[in-house]
Design an enzyme around this catalytic site. Structure first.
Site, PDB file in Angstrom:
ATOM      1  CB  ILE A  12       7.587  -9.952   8.283  1.00  0.00           C
ATOM      2  CG1 ILE A  12       7.389  -9.312   6.903  1.00  0.00           C
ATOM      3  CG2 ILE A  12       9.020  -9.725   8.760  1.00  0.00           C
ATOM      4  CD1 ILE A  12       7.471  -7.795   6.893  1.00  0.00           C
ATOM      5  N   GLY A  83      -0.509  -5.220  12.012  1.00  0.00           N
ATOM      6  CA  GLY A  83      -0.913  -4.004  11.329  1.00  0.00           C
ATOM      7  C   GLY A  83      -1.371  -4.355   9.926  1.00  0.00           C
ATOM      8  CE1 TYR A 152       1.689  -0.157   6.029  1.00  0.00           C
ATOM      9  CE2 TYR A 152       3.029   0.879   4.326  1.00  0.00           C
ATOM     10  CZ  TYR A 152       2.892  -0.028   5.354  1.00  0.00           C
ATOM     11  OH  TYR A 152       3.961  -0.809   5.716  1.00  0.00           O
ATOM     12  CG  LEU A 203       5.731  -7.146  -8.345  1.00  0.00           C
ATOM     13  CD1 LEU A 203       4.782  -6.911  -9.509  1.00  0.00           C
ATOM     14  CD2 LEU A 203       7.029  -6.363  -8.550  1.00  0.00           C
ATOM     15  NE  ARG A 234       7.641   0.771  -4.290  1.00  0.00           N
ATOM     16  CZ  ARG A 234       7.381   1.731  -5.188  1.00  0.00           C
ATOM     17  NH1 ARG A 234       8.350   2.216  -5.958  1.00  0.00           N
ATOM     18  NH2 ARG A 234       6.157   2.196  -5.324  1.00  0.00           N
ATOM     19  CE1 TYR A 304       8.848   3.583  -2.177  1.00  0.00           C
ATOM     20  CE2 TYR A 304      10.234   2.074  -0.918  1.00  0.00           C
ATOM     21  CZ  TYR A 304       8.986   2.468  -1.371  1.00  0.00           C
ATOM     22  OH  TYR A 304       7.891   1.736  -1.019  1.00  0.00           O
TER      23      TYR A 304
HETATM   24  N1  LIG Z   1       5.286  -6.823   3.791  1.00  0.00           N
HETATM   25  C1  LIG Z   1       5.721  -5.602   3.511  1.00  0.00           C
HETATM   26  O1  LIG Z   1       5.905  -5.261   2.341  1.00  0.00           O
HETATM   27  C2  LIG Z   1       6.004  -4.617   4.606  1.00  0.00           C
HETATM   28  C3  LIG Z   1       6.930  -3.577   4.363  1.00  0.00           C
HETATM   29  C4  LIG Z   1       7.124  -2.627   5.387  1.00  0.00           C
HETATM   30  C5  LIG Z   1       6.464  -2.745   6.587  1.00  0.00           C
HETATM   31  N2  LIG Z   1       5.614  -3.774   6.776  1.00  0.00           N
HETATM   32  C6  LIG Z   1       4.933  -3.882   8.047  1.00  0.00           C
HETATM   33  O2  LIG Z   1       5.391  -5.069   8.689  1.00  0.00           O
HETATM   34  C7  LIG Z   1       4.347  -5.655   9.441  1.00  0.00           C
HETATM   35  C8  LIG Z   1       4.188  -7.108   9.042  1.00  0.00           C
HETATM   36  O3  LIG Z   1       3.934  -7.169   7.652  1.00  0.00           O
HETATM   37  P1  LIG Z   1       3.585  -8.540   6.915  1.00  0.00           P
HETATM   38  O4  LIG Z   1       4.027  -8.423   5.516  1.00  0.00           O
HETATM   39  O5  LIG Z   1       4.023  -9.680   7.719  1.00  0.00           O
HETATM   40  O6  LIG Z   1       2.003  -8.427   6.937  1.00  0.00           O
HETATM   41  P2  LIG Z   1       0.908  -9.564   7.244  1.00  0.00           P
HETATM   42  O7  LIG Z   1      -0.399  -8.980   6.923  1.00  0.00           O
HETATM   43  O8  LIG Z   1       1.293 -10.832   6.598  1.00  0.00           O
HETATM   44  O9  LIG Z   1       1.081  -9.735   8.812  1.00  0.00           O
HETATM   45  C9  LIG Z   1       0.462  -8.869   9.728  1.00  0.00           C
HETATM   46  C10 LIG Z   1      -0.180  -9.750  10.771  1.00  0.00           C
HETATM   47  O10 LIG Z   1      -0.787  -8.918  11.755  1.00  0.00           O
HETATM   48  C11 LIG Z   1      -2.082  -9.443  12.035  1.00  0.00           C
HETATM   49  N3  LIG Z   1      -2.881  -8.304  12.496  1.00  0.00           N
HETATM   50  C12 LIG Z   1      -3.289  -7.230  11.796  1.00  0.00           C
HETATM   51  N4  LIG Z   1      -3.962  -6.389  12.577  1.00  0.00           N
HETATM   52  C13 LIG Z   1      -3.963  -6.942  13.822  1.00  0.00           C
HETATM   53  C14 LIG Z   1      -4.491  -6.548  15.061  1.00  0.00           C
HETATM   54  N5  LIG Z   1      -5.180  -5.403  15.180  1.00  0.00           N
HETATM   55  N6  LIG Z   1      -4.302  -7.324  16.136  1.00  0.00           N
HETATM   56  C15 LIG Z   1      -3.613  -8.494  16.020  1.00  0.00           C
HETATM   57  N7  LIG Z   1      -3.101  -8.927  14.873  1.00  0.00           N
HETATM   58  C16 LIG Z   1      -3.273  -8.160  13.777  1.00  0.00           C
HETATM   59  C17 LIG Z   1      -2.564 -10.068  10.738  1.00  0.00           C
HETATM   60  O11 LIG Z   1      -3.545 -11.046  10.919  1.00  0.00           O
HETATM   61  C18 LIG Z   1      -1.261 -10.654  10.197  1.00  0.00           C
HETATM   62  O12 LIG Z   1      -1.069 -11.974  10.685  1.00  0.00           O
HETATM   63  C19 LIG Z   1       3.112  -4.796   9.197  1.00  0.00           C
HETATM   64  O13 LIG Z   1       2.961  -3.892  10.268  1.00  0.00           O
HETATM   65  C20 LIG Z   1       3.443  -4.052   7.920  1.00  0.00           C
HETATM   66  O14 LIG Z   1       2.812  -2.806   7.841  1.00  0.00           O
HETATM   67  C21 LIG Z   1       5.364  -4.719   5.822  1.00  0.00           C
HETATM   68  O1  LIG Z   2       0.011  -6.154  -9.091  1.00  0.00           O
HETATM   69  C1  LIG Z   2       0.942  -5.335  -8.929  1.00  0.00           C
HETATM   70  C2  LIG Z   2       1.450  -5.033  -7.646  1.00  0.00           C
HETATM   71  C3  LIG Z   2       2.468  -4.103  -7.543  1.00  0.00           C
HETATM   72  N1  LIG Z   2       2.978  -3.499  -8.649  1.00  0.00           N
HETATM   73  C4  LIG Z   2       4.085  -2.536  -8.517  1.00  0.00           C
HETATM   74  O2  LIG Z   2       5.154  -3.204  -7.857  1.00  0.00           O
HETATM   75  C5  LIG Z   2       5.865  -2.305  -7.024  1.00  0.00           C
HETATM   76  C6  LIG Z   2       5.846  -2.863  -5.596  1.00  0.00           C
HETATM   77  O3  LIG Z   2       4.505  -2.857  -5.136  1.00  0.00           O
HETATM   78  P1  LIG Z   2       4.034  -3.677  -3.855  1.00  0.00           P
HETATM   79  O4  LIG Z   2       4.598  -5.052  -3.890  1.00  0.00           O
HETATM   80  O5  LIG Z   2       2.567  -3.527  -3.738  1.00  0.00           O
HETATM   81  O6  LIG Z   2       4.797  -2.944  -2.681  1.00  0.00           O
HETATM   82  P2  LIG Z   2       4.751  -1.401  -2.232  1.00  0.00           P
HETATM   83  O7  LIG Z   2       3.537  -0.707  -2.700  1.00  0.00           O
HETATM   84  O8  LIG Z   2       6.079  -0.816  -2.617  1.00  0.00           O
HETATM   85  O9  LIG Z   2       4.634  -1.523  -0.656  1.00  0.00           O
HETATM   86  C7  LIG Z   2       5.272  -2.586   0.033  1.00  0.00           C
HETATM   87  O10 LIG Z   2       6.518  -2.124   0.487  1.00  0.00           O
HETATM   88  C8  LIG Z   2       6.470  -1.051   1.407  1.00  0.00           C
HETATM   89  C9  LIG Z   2       7.905  -0.701   1.776  1.00  0.00           C
HETATM   90  O11 LIG Z   2       8.620  -0.295   0.688  1.00  0.00           O
HETATM   91  C10 LIG Z   2       5.672  -1.499   2.608  1.00  0.00           C
HETATM   92  O12 LIG Z   2       5.635  -0.498   3.580  1.00  0.00           O
HETATM   93  C11 LIG Z   2       4.267  -1.909   2.224  1.00  0.00           C
HETATM   94  O13 LIG Z   2       3.608  -2.399   3.372  1.00  0.00           O
HETATM   95  C12 LIG Z   2       4.353  -2.998   1.204  1.00  0.00           C
HETATM   96  O14 LIG Z   2       3.050  -3.328   0.722  1.00  0.00           O
HETATM   97  C13 LIG Z   2       5.169  -0.961  -7.153  1.00  0.00           C
HETATM   98  O15 LIG Z   2       5.853  -0.203  -8.125  1.00  0.00           O
HETATM   99  C14 LIG Z   2       3.760  -1.326  -7.672  1.00  0.00           C
HETATM  100  O16 LIG Z   2       3.168  -0.323  -8.453  1.00  0.00           O
HETATM  101  C15 LIG Z   2       2.481  -3.790  -9.901  1.00  0.00           C
HETATM  102  O17 LIG Z   2       2.930  -3.236 -10.903  1.00  0.00           O
HETATM  103  N2  LIG Z   2       1.466  -4.701  -9.999  1.00  0.00           N
END
Ligand SMILES: NC(=O)c1ccc[n+]([C@@H]2O[C@H](COP(=O)([O-])OP(=O)(O)OC[C@H]3O[C@@H](n4cnc5c(N)ncnc54)[C@H](O)[C@@H]3O)[C@@H](O)[C@H]2O)c1
Ligand SMILES: O=c1ccn([C@@H]2O[C@H](COP(=O)(O)OP(=O)(O)O[C@H]3O[C@H](CO)[C@@H](O)[C@H](O)[C@H]3O)[C@@H](O)[C@H]2O)c(=O)[nH]1
Length: 372
Positions: A12, A83, A152, A203, A234, A304
């Site tokens: 992101i 994170g 988490y 996923l 989701r 959700y």
């Molecule tokens: N991708 C999702 O599904 C999702 C959904 C909800 C919330 N979030 C949150 O959004 C944020 C970004 O998610 P993303 O999908 O881009 O994840 P990502 O893992 O691709 O990006 C996170 C980045 O943070 C860096 N990082 C981790 N720990 C660090 C630290 N201690 N110091 C400096 N850098 C660090 C990683 O190297 C990575 O580049 C995260 O906090 C995640 O929890 C993600």
């Molecule tokens: O190999 C896989 C991976 C996922 N799933 C399912 O796909 C859905 C989505 O899973 P995933 O893509 O892992 O996302 P979440 O577990 O819903 O969590 C994501 O979405 C959240 C917000 O909704 C964020 O906070 C998390 O960081 C992010 O990983 C869930 O029902 C999983 O059980 C599978 O069936 N097979």
């Protein structure tokens, strides 16, 4: 405006850095690259055609943050993506998650306070709603929170609470707690996207790796949920929509004369099952995605999705891209980059290299603040 983006090299973060640059904002991306590659930032800079400052460091290292926050270009706001994000992994490694997500954010807040930077956009998550009762769907921001199902989710909820207390004690802070639903997709250029290290936890990257033959079969975690087809539901949102939501949030916070504690869902408002995602991906790409239904994954909840009205009201922002767009853009990224960024080494920015974003813009700061 100068924005510090922690976790800027991540999925992101990289898309948001690009959108910020395209909006004329100066950006410093700060990342320890524990789950990303510096190459993402090189590509962001290429796409934007603008200079991006990159700093390698860890948010738990206040000294590193201090260097940037008190640098020659004052920072106006921080977008805090850094994170760990895997629900399942956090169940196995809770301490690592609390340390990175909670301790890391506390260090960031402390460094911001010392530098008089009081605007913070925090990456929260829809998982703070726990396992919502059906009558709370679609989820409003006022739905019950905190009955979380994974370390988490608890780590993100703890930070949300901390930020609320901080705002109570120091009301001049402008804070946005953005609860993302499930970000997927990639930039339409196919140049930046989600590049998990190793086996994907999420996923969509798993589906695209199966479609491309990198992995043989998708395991669907649970076929017996109380959902229309038994698989988890989701709210998938395109990462470009999410990036735009962050810029809209920063613009909104910049207009506030007083402090603010904003809490918003960033989702589309539509719940999609795992099987719907698989079948849409197959229809859009023409590729088969073989799957097997296996047992539920620890930490997962059945269903959700967001009520996205509050973000529309406050930011005049809403997600516009469809699940088909998300699948098409993921597939373009996957086919153009079968190994993600992994073929391009982390040494992509050797010191003094002409290939670096700018030799003067890349600072390497290790956790103990010794240059590396
Ligand atoms: N991708 C999702 O599904 C999702 C959904 C909800 C919330 N979030 C949150 O959004 C944020 C970004 O998610 P993303 O999908 O881009 O994840 P990502 O893992 O691709 O990006 C996170 C980045 O943070 C860096 N990082 C981790 N720990 C660090 C630290 N201690 N110091 C400096 N850098 C660090 C990683 O190297 C990575 O580049 C995260 O906090 C995640 O929890 C993600
Ligand atoms: O190999 C896989 C991976 C996922 N799933 C399912 O796909 C859905 C989505 O899973 P995933 O893509 O892992 O996302 P979440 O577990 O819903 O969590 C994501 O979405 C959240 C917000 O909704 C964020 O906070 C998390 O960081 C992010 O990983 C869930 O029902 C999983 O059980 C599978 O069936 N097979």
């Amino acid at each position: 405006m100068h924005v510090l983006v922690t976790g800027g090299a991540g999925f992101i973060g990289s898309h948001t850095c690009l959108h910020l640059l395209e909006n004329g904002v100066d950006v410093t991306a700060f990342d320890n690259f524990c789950n990303s590659s510096p190459d993402a930032l090189r590509r962001v800079q290429e796409l934007a055609g603008r200079r991006l400052q990159v700093v390698e460091g860890d948010v738990r290292d206040t000294a590193s943050l201090h260097v940037i926050l008190n640098g020659p270009t004052p920072v106006d706001a921080v977008v805090h993506f850094a994170g760990l994000k895997s629900v399942g992994e956090s169940v196995a490694e809770p301490v690592r998650y609390y340390d990175n997500n909670v301790v890391g954010t506390l260090h960031l807040i402390e460094a911001m306070q010392r530098a008089n930077v009081f605007t913070l956009v925090f990456s929260s998550t829809a998982t703070v709603y726990g396992n919502p009762a059906p009558e709370h769907l679609p989820l409003k921001e006022t739905a019950p929170c905190g009955q979380t199902h994974s370390p988490y989710a608890t780590s993100k909820w703890m930070v949300e609470r901390c930020l609320a207390d901080l705002h109570l004690a120091q009301p001049h802070w402008r804070i946005a707690r953005l609860r993302y639903f499930n970000p997927v997709g990639a930039h339409p250029s196919g140049r930046i996207g989600e590049s998990p290290l190793g086996i994907p936890n999420n996923l969509m990257p798993f589906v695209s790796q199966v479609a491309s033959g990198v992995r043989p079969t998708l395991s669907i975690f649970g076929g017996d949920y109380p959902t229309p087809d038994g698989t988890g539901v989701r709210d998938y949102i395109h990462v470009m929509d999410l990036a735009e939501g962050h810029v809209a949030t920063l613009k909104y916070l910049a207009t506030r004369k007083e402090g603010e504690l904003l809490t918003l869902n960033l989702g589309t408002g539509e719940g999609r099952s795992v099987l719907e995602v698989v079948h849409t991906f197959e229809a859009v790409t023409g590729q088969a995605v073989p799957y097997q239904i296996v047992s539920r994954r620890s930490g997962d909840v059945p269903a959700y999705y967001a009520n996205a009205a509050q973000a529309q009201k406050m930011l005049q922002w809403h997600a516009t891209r469809t699940l088909e767009d998300m699948c098409a853009d993921t597939w373009r990224w996957q086919t153009a980059n079968p190994c993600g960024y992994q073929n391009e080494s982390n040494a992509i920015y050797p010191k003094g290299s002409a290939d670096s974003p700018s030799t003067s813009t890349v600072h390497a700061i290790s956790r103990d603040n010794k240059g590396i």
